[in-house]
Design a protein around this motif. Structure first.
Motif, PDB file in Angstrom:
ATOM      1  N   CYS A  12      38.977  70.005  30.900  1.00 45.22           N
ATOM      2  CA  CYS A  12      37.714  70.553  31.499  1.00 45.22           C
ATOM      3  C   CYS A  12      37.186  71.550  30.981  1.00 45.22           C
ATOM      4  O   CYS A  12      38.103  72.576  30.497  1.00 45.22           O
ATOM      5  CB  CYS A  12      38.788  70.808  32.722  1.00 45.22           C
ATOM      6  SG  CYS A  12      37.438  71.922  34.331  1.00 45.22           S
ATOM      7  N   CYS A  15      39.196  75.354  33.501  1.00 42.77           N
ATOM      8  CA  CYS A  15      40.422  75.381  32.989  1.00 42.77           C
ATOM      9  C   CYS A  15      41.119  75.397  31.353  1.00 42.77           C
ATOM     10  O   CYS A  15      42.229  75.886  31.835  1.00 42.77           O
ATOM     11  CB  CYS A  15      41.461  74.918  34.910  1.00 42.77           C
ATOM     12  SG  CYS A  15      40.855  73.442  34.283  1.00 42.77           S
ATOM     13  N   CYS A  55      37.671  68.051  38.390  1.00 48.69           N
ATOM     14  CA  CYS A  55      38.518  68.535  37.561  1.00 48.69           C
ATOM     15  C   CYS A  55      39.811  68.275  38.547  1.00 48.69           C
ATOM     16  O   CYS A  55      39.802  69.380  39.447  1.00 48.69           O
ATOM     17  CB  CYS A  55      38.449  69.857  36.724  1.00 48.69           C
ATOM     18  SG  CYS A  55      39.908  70.503  36.369  1.00 48.69           S
ATOM     19  N   CYS A  58      41.790  72.333  38.892  1.00 58.58           N
ATOM     20  CA  CYS A  58      40.403  73.481  39.616  1.00 58.58           C
ATOM     21  C   CYS A  58      39.536  73.200  40.620  1.00 58.58           C
ATOM     22  O   CYS A  58      39.245  74.323  40.849  1.00 58.58           O
ATOM     23  CB  CYS A  58      40.049  74.137  38.428  1.00 58.58           C
ATOM     24  SG  CYS A  58      38.745  73.051  37.420  1.00 58.58           S
TER      25      CYS A  58
HETATM   26 ZN   LIG Z   1      39.597  72.255  35.530  1.00 55.33          ZN
END
Ligand SMILES: [Zn+2]
Length: 230
Positions: A12, A15, A55, A58
């Motif tokens: 991702c 994050c 994701c 996050c």
């Molecule tokens: Zn993420």
């Protein structure tokens, strides 16, 4: 899991953690039919369900072909406005229409907090409308309306091509969405622009579709003659 699906690991970009996303195998992408607003149906599986990656850590979500290419400047606002409220949950594996809608609405929310371009919002809104169509839910019209207005805005303000969308296909989509939401005067105007444009002739298939839908919109307008549009 459906054997037309497979999982893949990606990082991702918001994050920097690893997530698992689910993709449709190439053999699952055989086209069965298309609606006149370019909604595509496939043999065996609804490919659209898997077009947004989320994701789980996050809450960052985007269309899969855009997921890894987020601008660095957009990352802090996603962390602040989305990640800080996020309840961890995974979107990998097989999806039904509800799960797909949830993923697409997260993608739309991410675009809103990033103040993304109208063309990006339009693309996601149109796909949300198609998901509601699959459910035979009247909210389809609301999202067709958002998509029409956002494509109209993009047409005025952005440079073509809009990602992979060329100018004439964009005009066609605007015209057909206006027809579907009952804005028939606008629809007829946009169709007339396409069929009279010399540039659009390089795409004979599009011109053919535009002529058919132009006639349909004019017939609908004539049938509504004297009545006020909804
Ligand atoms: Zn993420």
């Amino acid at each position: 899991m459906n054997d037309l699906l497979y999982n893949k690991k990606v990082i991702c970009p918001v994050c920097n953690r690893e997530i698992e996303v689910t993709k449709v195998k190439t053999k699952g992408c055989r086209v069965k039919s298309r609606d006149t607003d370019l909604c595509v149906y496939y043999e065996g599986i609804n490919v659209l369900f898997y077009d947004v990656w989320v994701c789980e850590h996050c809450g960052y979500a985007a269309l899969q072909d855009k997921f890894e290419s987020i601008f660095t400047r957009d990352i802090p606002v996603i962390r602040e406005k989305i990640s800080s409220h996020w309840t961890r949950r995974s979107f990998s594996g097989e999806r039904d229409v509800e799960r797909a809608l949830e993923a697409f609405k997260l993608a739309l929310l991410n675009l809103q907090v990033r103040k993304a371009k109208s063309s990006e919002m339009a693309k996601v809104c149109l796909r949300i409308a198609w998901l509601y169509r699959a459910k035979e839910d009247k909210k389809e019209i609301d999202f067709l309306t958002f998509a029409a207005e956002s494509y109209n805005d993009a047409y005025q303000k952005e440079r073509f091509p809009l990602d992979k969308l060329d100018e004439y296909t964009c005009m066609y989509i605007i015209a057909e969405l206006y027809r579907r939401i009952g804005k028939l005067n606008e629809s007829v105007l946009w169709f007339s622009r396409i069929v009279s444009s010399s540039g659009a002739r390089s795409n004979p298939k599009l011109i053919d579709m535009a002529r058919d839908q132009y006639q349909l919109a004019k017939d609908q307008l004539a049938a509504n003659d004297g009545t006020v549009e909804a």
